[in-house]
Write an enzyme that holds these catalytic residues in place. Structure first.
Site, PDB file in Angstrom:
ATOM      1  N   ASP A  16       0.827  -1.215   0.000  1.00 36.24           N
ATOM      2  CA  ASP A  16       0.000   0.000   0.000  1.00 36.24           C
ATOM      3  C   ASP A  16       0.862   1.266   0.000  1.00 36.24           C
ATOM      4  OD1 ASP A  16      -2.368   1.373  -0.036  1.00 36.24           O
ATOM      5  OD2 ASP A  16      -2.774   1.166   2.117  1.00 36.24           O
ATOM      6  N   HIS A  33       2.275   3.328  -9.176  1.00 30.25           N
ATOM      7  CA  HIS A  33       2.086   1.877  -9.332  1.00 30.25           C
ATOM      8  C   HIS A  33       3.291   1.268 -10.058  1.00 30.25           C
ATOM      9  CE1 HIS A  33      -1.805   2.044  -7.563  1.00 30.25           C
ATOM     10  NE2 HIS A  33      -2.382   2.717  -8.559  1.00 30.25           N
ATOM     11  N   LEU A 127      10.026 -21.040  -4.281  1.00 32.44           N
ATOM     12  CA  LEU A 127       9.081 -20.126  -3.634  1.00 32.44           C
ATOM     13  C   LEU A 127       7.665 -20.278  -4.196  1.00 32.44           C
ATOM     14  CD1 LEU A 127       8.552 -17.518  -1.842  1.00 32.44           C
ATOM     15  CD2 LEU A 127       9.020 -16.211  -3.923  1.00 32.44           C
TER      16      LEU A 127
END
Ligand code: IPE
Ligand code: IPE
Ligand code: MG
Length: 238
Positions: A16, A33, A127
């Site tokens: 955020d 972004h 991962l």
């Protein structure tokens, strides 16, 4: 990383602060972004190098459609760009990609790219990278309820025999461990509909740094702090 005594198995991050970062730099929100995807790239790489088992990142919520068409469009373009440009490296790093959320609600090219990324990395054993896109925890829980209710109505499962494992198997996160550490950047202290069920016993940390500025050092401090937490799960530790 010697100060990190105990690594979380599953880290979840609410990325955020891109909007506030853009505003602070007098840039368009889309630029915020875009800078955010650079942080994303370095955090994924580091998680893989550290040997973290699972990393879940909140990229776009079911509520984010409320934003302007221009911002939603910019986010969708970035998403496509990101998957197109990163997939080779992620695959090489043995990362297994899973999308959390409703892919059917996404534009065609984005949906295709996400499905292709999942299929291409399905057999990878490194991962477990989960990217939440068009994801909402309430939506996820409701879908699981509908799936189990459907199975019960068809006589495949007795309602009273439904277990927590059955319920968890119907969630987007099936097969993953519960979230151990939840990080939300930008100082907001709320979950905003992210992994409500899976965070039941998550340790949480809310660094005030905005996502585009979240550094490896910030990530290491969050991991180190986790190592010092006394997790009791309702019981008592000696
Ligand atoms: C998070 O940054 C990214 C997404 C929600 C897609 P924001 O865009 O929410 O940034 P702020 O909260 O406005 O600063
Ligand atoms: C949560 O952030 C969603 C993502 C980071 C993708 P928001 O910025 O949308 O959350 P609120 O609106 O501040 O709760
Ligand atoms: Mg925000």
């Amino acid at each position: 990383m010697s100060e990190i005594s105990k690594l979380p198995r599953h880290v979840a991050i609410i990325m955020d602060g891109n909007g506030r970062w853009a505003k602070a730099h007098k840039l368009q929100v889309a630029q915020g972004h875009r800078r955010g995807t650079e942080t994303l790239r370095s955090i994924i790489r580091e998680s893989s190098d550290l040997g973290i088992e699972a990393l879940s990142l909140y990229a776009f919520s079911t509520e984010n459609w409320k934003r302007s068409p221009a911002e939603v469009g910019a986010l969708m373009s970035l998403l496509l760009e990101y998957f197109t440009s990163e997939i080779d490296e992620l695959d090489e790093k043995n990362v297994r990609i899973r999308i959390l959320g409703d892919k059917d609600g996404l534009p065609g090219p984005q949906k295709q790219a996400l499905i292709a990324a999942e299929n291409r990395t399905r057999e990878n054993t490194g991962l477990k990278l989960n990217i939440a896109i068009n994801y909402g925890a309430r939506d996820e829980i409701l879908r699981a309820v509908k799936e189990l209710a459907g199975r019960a109505a068809r006589g495949e499962i007795a309602p009273e025999a439904i277990t927590a494992a059955d319920f968890e198997a119907a969630l987007y996160t099936h097969g993953l461990p519960d979230v151990d550490l939840l990080i939300r950047t930008s100082g907001e202290m709320r979950l905003s509909n992210f992994l409500l069920y899976q965070c039941a016993y998550a340790e949480m940390t809310f660094p005030t740094v905005l996502w585009p500025d979240f550094s490896l050092e910030d990530y290491h401090s969050a991991l180190a702090a986790f190592g010092k937490r006394d997790r009791r799960f309702g019981g008592r530790n000696e």
